[in-house]
Design an enzyme around this catalytic site. Structure first.
Site, PDB file in Angstrom:
ATOM      1  N   PHE A  10      -0.391  -8.005   5.815  1.00 28.67           N
ATOM      2  CA  PHE A  10      -1.079  -7.707   7.081  1.00 28.67           C
ATOM      3  C   PHE A  10      -2.555  -8.083   7.029  1.00 28.67           C
ATOM      4  O   PHE A  10      -2.991  -9.098   7.601  1.00 28.67           O
ATOM      5  CB  PHE A  10      -0.859  -6.238   7.404  1.00 28.67           C
ATOM      6  CG  PHE A  10      -1.670  -5.676   8.538  1.00 28.67           C
ATOM      7  CD1 PHE A  10      -2.053  -6.466   9.608  1.00 28.67           C
ATOM      8  CD2 PHE A  10      -2.036  -4.332   8.539  1.00 28.67           C
ATOM      9  CE1 PHE A  10      -2.795  -5.938  10.663  1.00 28.67           C
ATOM     10  CE2 PHE A  10      -2.762  -3.791   9.589  1.00 28.67           C
ATOM     11  CZ  PHE A  10      -3.146  -4.598  10.635  1.00 28.67           C
ATOM     12  N   ASP A  32       1.341 -13.463  -3.639  1.00 26.47           N
ATOM     13  CA  ASP A  32       2.110 -12.468  -2.882  1.00 26.47           C
ATOM     14  C   ASP A  32       3.604 -12.700  -3.098  1.00 26.47           C
ATOM     15  O   ASP A  32       4.020 -13.690  -3.702  1.00 26.47           O
ATOM     16  CB  ASP A  32       1.788 -12.575  -1.389  1.00 26.47           C
ATOM     17  CG  ASP A  32       1.933 -11.244  -0.661  1.00 26.47           C
ATOM     18  OD1 ASP A  32       2.648 -10.354  -1.175  1.00 26.47           O
ATOM     19  OD2 ASP A  32       1.343 -11.098   0.424  1.00 26.47           O
ATOM     20  N   SER A 115      -8.636   2.869  -0.064  1.00 26.87           N
ATOM     21  CA  SER A 115      -7.962   3.438   1.111  1.00 26.87           C
ATOM     22  C   SER A 115      -8.551   4.782   1.498  1.00 26.87           C
ATOM     23  O   SER A 115      -9.032   5.538   0.640  1.00 26.87           O
ATOM     24  CB  SER A 115      -6.469   3.628   0.801  1.00 26.87           C
ATOM     25  OG  SER A 115      -5.829   4.347   1.831  1.00 26.87           O
ATOM     26  N   TYR A 144       0.409   6.995  -3.507  1.00 33.01           N
ATOM     27  CA  TYR A 144      -0.355   5.814  -3.082  1.00 33.01           C
ATOM     28  C   TYR A 144      -1.852   6.115  -3.075  1.00 33.01           C
ATOM     29  O   TYR A 144      -2.661   5.388  -3.663  1.00 33.01           O
ATOM     30  CB  TYR A 144       0.095   5.354  -1.701  1.00 33.01           C
ATOM     31  CG  TYR A 144      -0.872   4.410  -1.037  1.00 33.01           C
ATOM     32  CD1 TYR A 144      -1.016   3.098  -1.485  1.00 33.01           C
ATOM     33  CD2 TYR A 144      -1.674   4.830   0.024  1.00 33.01           C
ATOM     34  CE1 TYR A 144      -1.917   2.231  -0.892  1.00 33.01           C
ATOM     35  CE2 TYR A 144      -2.574   3.973   0.625  1.00 33.01           C
ATOM     36  CZ  TYR A 144      -2.701   2.677   0.165  1.00 33.01           C
ATOM     37  OH  TYR A 144      -3.603   1.826   0.748  1.00 33.01           O
ATOM     38  N   LYS A 190       6.008  -4.862   8.450  1.00 30.09           N
ATOM     39  CA  LYS A 190       5.772  -3.645   7.690  1.00 30.09           C
ATOM     40  C   LYS A 190       6.755  -2.512   7.993  1.00 30.09           C
ATOM     41  O   LYS A 190       6.684  -1.458   7.373  1.00 30.09           O
ATOM     42  CB  LYS A 190       4.331  -3.164   7.917  1.00 30.09           C
ATOM     43  CG  LYS A 190       3.295  -4.074   7.269  1.00 30.09           C
ATOM     44  CD  LYS A 190       1.865  -3.670   7.618  1.00 30.09           C
ATOM     45  CE  LYS A 190       1.493  -2.312   7.070  1.00 30.09           C
ATOM     46  NZ  LYS A 190       1.419  -2.286   5.596  1.00 30.09           N
ATOM     47  N   PHE A 213       4.396  12.567  17.801  1.00 26.59           N
ATOM     48  CA  PHE A 213       4.693  13.816  17.112  1.00 26.59           C
ATOM     49  C   PHE A 213       3.971  14.995  17.764  1.00 26.59           C
ATOM     50  O   PHE A 213       2.796  14.887  18.150  1.00 26.59           O
ATOM     51  CB  PHE A 213       4.259  13.750  15.649  1.00 26.59           C
ATOM     52  CG  PHE A 213       5.159  12.923  14.775  1.00 26.59           C
ATOM     53  CD1 PHE A 213       6.533  12.971  14.920  1.00 26.59           C
ATOM     54  CD2 PHE A 213       4.620  12.110  13.786  1.00 26.59           C
ATOM     55  CE1 PHE A 213       7.359  12.216  14.107  1.00 26.59           C
ATOM     56  CE2 PHE A 213       5.436  11.350  12.974  1.00 26.59           C
ATOM     57  CZ  PHE A 213       6.812  11.399  13.128  1.00 26.59           C
TER      58      PHE A 213
END
Length: 334
Positions: A10, A32, A115, A144, A190, A213
């Site tokens: 992405f 990749d 992140s 992660y 993804k 949600f």
């Protein structure tokens, strides 16, 4: 040469598109996996000097010593729901550590993806500190986020510990970027990790409603959960700014600095499609509730202080551009 790991993914493929546009003639190498789906379409329009599978990367680097200027390391196991912690640490920590040492030993610049998941539930705020003791206080909610945080802490030790600074070389430039909730073109491969914009586009374009949600906290209304949604084109501009300012080092947030609700996001998508909002709510799966972030908002003061002054795209403008320039087109790839 410039290497982009995760260059068919992405953010990586969007970076490759902009590198090709801004630096015509530069040799761009992608490292990749492509798999069996349509991920290859992310780079189908690109002029690629070479393509390397991650397992072969360090052999390739040895063969091309002295020819690589910079590595943008964006490749990772990025699913926050991934349960195989061994796979995560192998891909996100060990490989990144090896790249750090290669760059340090061979005078290669390293710009890598961290992140916002490193901030955990946000109880310690969202300020991009890089001091060893302050980083130690962050508690990511999933493997992660922990793997990204572990490497941020590794860099802090390599660059701040007085003993290690004397014996361990460091890359000529090292920049870690804490990406917040990124959305935009080339995320189509993804699956469940696509942005909510991408997930909602097809049903909304077909005349359906948006389903979000419910909130399971009394201090947030349904659809009121908030994120710092940042357009991928802004993320690319930040990366290129660091590439053009080789004297800048450190760990930096990449967001807009303004949290917006999922209801805002859905409304922006309806507006981009010329429709009135039609939003309903469902219960969040129980296995997500314990690790769900209700609020993220990047503190952008550090990036601004470093000298990056470009405006970030508003949620409404970003969603509009995403829809009109990409999602609604026959060729939706950048």
């Amino acid at each position: 040469m410039i290497i982009v790991t995760g260059g068919a993914g992405f953010i990586g493929s969007c970076l490759v598109a902009k590198l090709e546009e801004k630096f015509p003639g530069r040799r761009i190498v992608i490292a990749d996996h492509l798999g069996e789906g349509d991920k290859w379409k992310n780079i189908a329009k690109r002029e690629i000097y070479d393509f390397v599978f991650p397992a072969d990367l360090f052999d390739w680097l040895e063969e091309h010593k002295g020819k690589v200027d910079a590595i943008f390391h964006l490749g990772a196991i990025s699913a926050t729901t991934e349960r195989d912690a061994d796979l995560i640490v192998k891909s996100n920590f060990i490989l990144t550590r090896k790249l750090w040492h290669y760059c340090a030993d061979n005078n290669v610049r390293l710009i890598y993806a961290s992140s916002a998941a490193t901030y955990g539930d946000g109880s310690h705020g969202f300020t991009d500190v890089e001091e060893i003791d302050k980083l130690a206080g962050l508690q990511p909610l999933n493997a992660y986020g922990w793997s990204k945080h572990a490497f941020d802490r590794y860099v802090a030790r390599m660059t701040q510990d007085e003993r290690l600074k004397q014996i361990e070389p460091k890359p000529p430039q090292f920049v870690g970027l804490k990406f917040f909730n990124v959305y935009g073109p080339n995320e189509y491969h993804k699956g469940d990790m696509m942005s909510v914009v991408c997930k909602l586009y097809e049903p909304l374009a077909a005349g359906g409603g948006a389903t979000l949600f419910k909130s399971h906290r009394p201090d947030y209304g349904d659809g009121g959960q908030m994120r710092d949604f940042v357009y991928v084109k802004d993320c690319v501009d930040v990366m290129l700014w660091f590439f053009e300012n080789a004297d800048k080092n450190g760990l930096f947030n990449v967001g807009t600095g303004k949290a917006r609700s999922f209801a805002d996001l859905a409304t922006a998508l309806f507006t981009a499609l010329g429709r009135e909002p039609d939003i309903s709510y469902i219960d969040m799966p129980e296995d997500l509730r314990a690790q769900y972030q209700y609020f993220t908002e990047a503190n952008m003061a550090k990036l601004r202080a470093a000298g990056y002054m470009a405006d970030f795209t508003s949620l409404e403008d970003g969603v509009r551009d995403y829809v009109q320039t990409h999602l609604a087109k026959e060729d939706r790839y950048w």
